[in-house]
Write an enzyme that holds these catalytic residues in place. Structure first.
Site, PDB file in Angstrom:
ATOM      1  N   LEU A 120       0.847  -1.190   0.000  1.00 29.92           N
ATOM      2  CA  LEU A 120       0.000   0.000   0.000  1.00 29.92           C
ATOM      3  C   LEU A 120       0.881   1.238   0.000  1.00 29.92           C
ATOM      4  CD1 LEU A 120      -2.949  -0.557   2.527  1.00 29.92           C
ATOM      5  CD2 LEU A 120      -3.148   0.079   0.130  1.00 29.92           C
ATOM      6  N   ASP A 121       0.480   2.262  -0.775  1.00 29.73           N
ATOM      7  CA  ASP A 121       1.224   3.519  -0.778  1.00 29.73           C
ATOM      8  C   ASP A 121       1.304   4.092   0.637  1.00 29.73           C
ATOM      9  OD1 ASP A 121       1.127   3.138  -3.485  1.00 29.73           O
ATOM     10  OD2 ASP A 121      -0.224   4.814  -3.896  1.00 29.73           O
ATOM     11  N   SER A 122       2.313   4.912   0.874  1.00 32.08           N
ATOM     12  CA  SER A 122       2.435   5.560   2.183  1.00 32.08           C
ATOM     13  C   SER A 122       1.233   6.460   2.461  1.00 32.08           C
ATOM     14  CB  SER A 122       3.734   6.369   2.255  1.00 32.08           C
ATOM     15  OG  SER A 122       3.779   7.337   1.223  1.00 32.08           O
TER      16      SER A 122
END
Length: 349
Positions: A120-122
């Protein structure tokens, strides 16, 4: 002096010249006989037992930690990367078990296997599937499995990363776009479709991630469109310039590309403002994802037991391959005295 003191204690006939010594020794003997002294001695003994029990308890926790095996889910908040969150989880578990201690670090064969499947993206939050022990072998199945997202898009603004963390590259009007306009084009993005992945991604060129090349300011060419699957997509809310989508998709699908493509289809542009993964495979955010205050050995053991029923028995033995190389599988084999390894930020949704 020691002989004198012993003599004084054992010989009551000695008097004035040795009375200070007699008083000191007698006081000690008297203290040993008082209730408060006995209580103090009991406290010391209890502390010794507690320390011993604590060591036994830590050893038991360490053994339990290393015996954990399976797949569970955690709730990833906005901010940290998936790799940073995995390190935080690992550190909490090792600290709870009192590891690494000298006894454990000498046993170099003792390792904690832990990893996550599907980065998952930050800037995103939601379900992050984690494998521990032999459960790391099951993580590749998470990459090709279905995922569900809630995405908030922003019309009228495009960025180089296709989300709100990037540099604005274009702005277009959106004031004439209606809810019916958005709903009318969603069918075009449903089913088996072709999608161009974002430039800022884990896809590689000459062995280097495109995201790394972009950070260096190098020119990166777009990758060709490839087949992906969208099982369902619906508009949940529209309050210009923002619109909320509920999307269920297969592996290798980029929500950021979807939102960008929707903006283009509406003769405008768009980027992802917020992204939440609400489901990955059989794991849901509400029912299965452990918040950070539940990242304990006992809570994870209970979650593993609860989640074991979500998978067919043969899946544990299945070793499937990721559909494409941007579906990053992070499996850490943590030797207890191994130094930490920093991972690059990877965007895969």
């Amino acid at each position: 002096m020691a002989a004198s003191e012993a003599a004084v204690v054992s010989s009551p006939s000695l008097k004035t010249d040795t009375s200070p010594v007699l008083e000191t020794a007698g006081t000690v003997a008297a203290m040993a006989a008082t209730p408060s002294a006995r209580a103090a001695a009991a406290v010391v003994a209890a502390a010794a037992r507690t320390g011993s029990e604590a060591r036994v308890s830590k050893a038991a926790l360490a053994t339990k930690l290393l015996s954990l095996s399976g797949v569970f889910a955690v709730h990833k908040p906005k901010g940290p990367t998936s790799a940073e969150l995995l390190n935080r989880l690992k550190e909490k578990l090792l600290a709870e078990a009192g590891m690494p201690s000298p006894e454990w670090t000498k046993r170099k064969k003792q390792t904690l296997k832990i990893g996550h499947g599907g980065t998952l993206d930050s800037a995103a939050r939601g379900v992050l599937v984690v494998g521990i022990g032999s459960g790391t072998k099951m993580l590749t199945s998470m990459l090709s499995g279905s995922k569900r997202y809630t995405a908030i898009g922003e019309l009228g603004k495009a960025t180089d990363t296709l989300d709100s963390t990037g540099r604005v590259t274009e702005e277009k009007p959106y004031d004439k776009i209606t809810q019916e306009d958005i709903e009318g084009i969603l069918q075009k993005f449903t089913g088996n479709i072709m999608q161009v992945p974002p430039l800022y991604s884990a896809l590689k060129k000459d062995g280097q991630r495109l995201s790394t090349l972009m950070k260096r300011g190098e020119v990166v060419e777009a990758k060709p469109a490839r087949p992906v699957t969208v099982y369902s997509i619906s508009l949940q809310k529209f309050q210009p310039p923002f619109f909320t989508l509920d999307v269920e998709c297969g592996g290798g699908f980029y929500i950021r590309s979807l939102v960008s493509d929707i903006g283009k289809e509406l003769s405008s542009c768009a980027n992802v403002l917020e992204l939440t993964r609400t489901k990955q495979g059989p794991f849901t955010l509400e029912e299965h994802a452990l918040p950070e205050d539940k990242w304990t050995i006992d809570d994870i053991a209970q979650s593993l037991e609860h989640c074991s029923s979500l998978f067919p028995a043969e899946l544990a033995l299945k070793k499937s391959k990721p559909e494409s190389n941007e579906q990053v599988l992070s499996c850490e084999y943590i030797t207890l005295n191994e130094p930490k390894r920093e991972d690059d930020v990877i965007k895969t949704c």
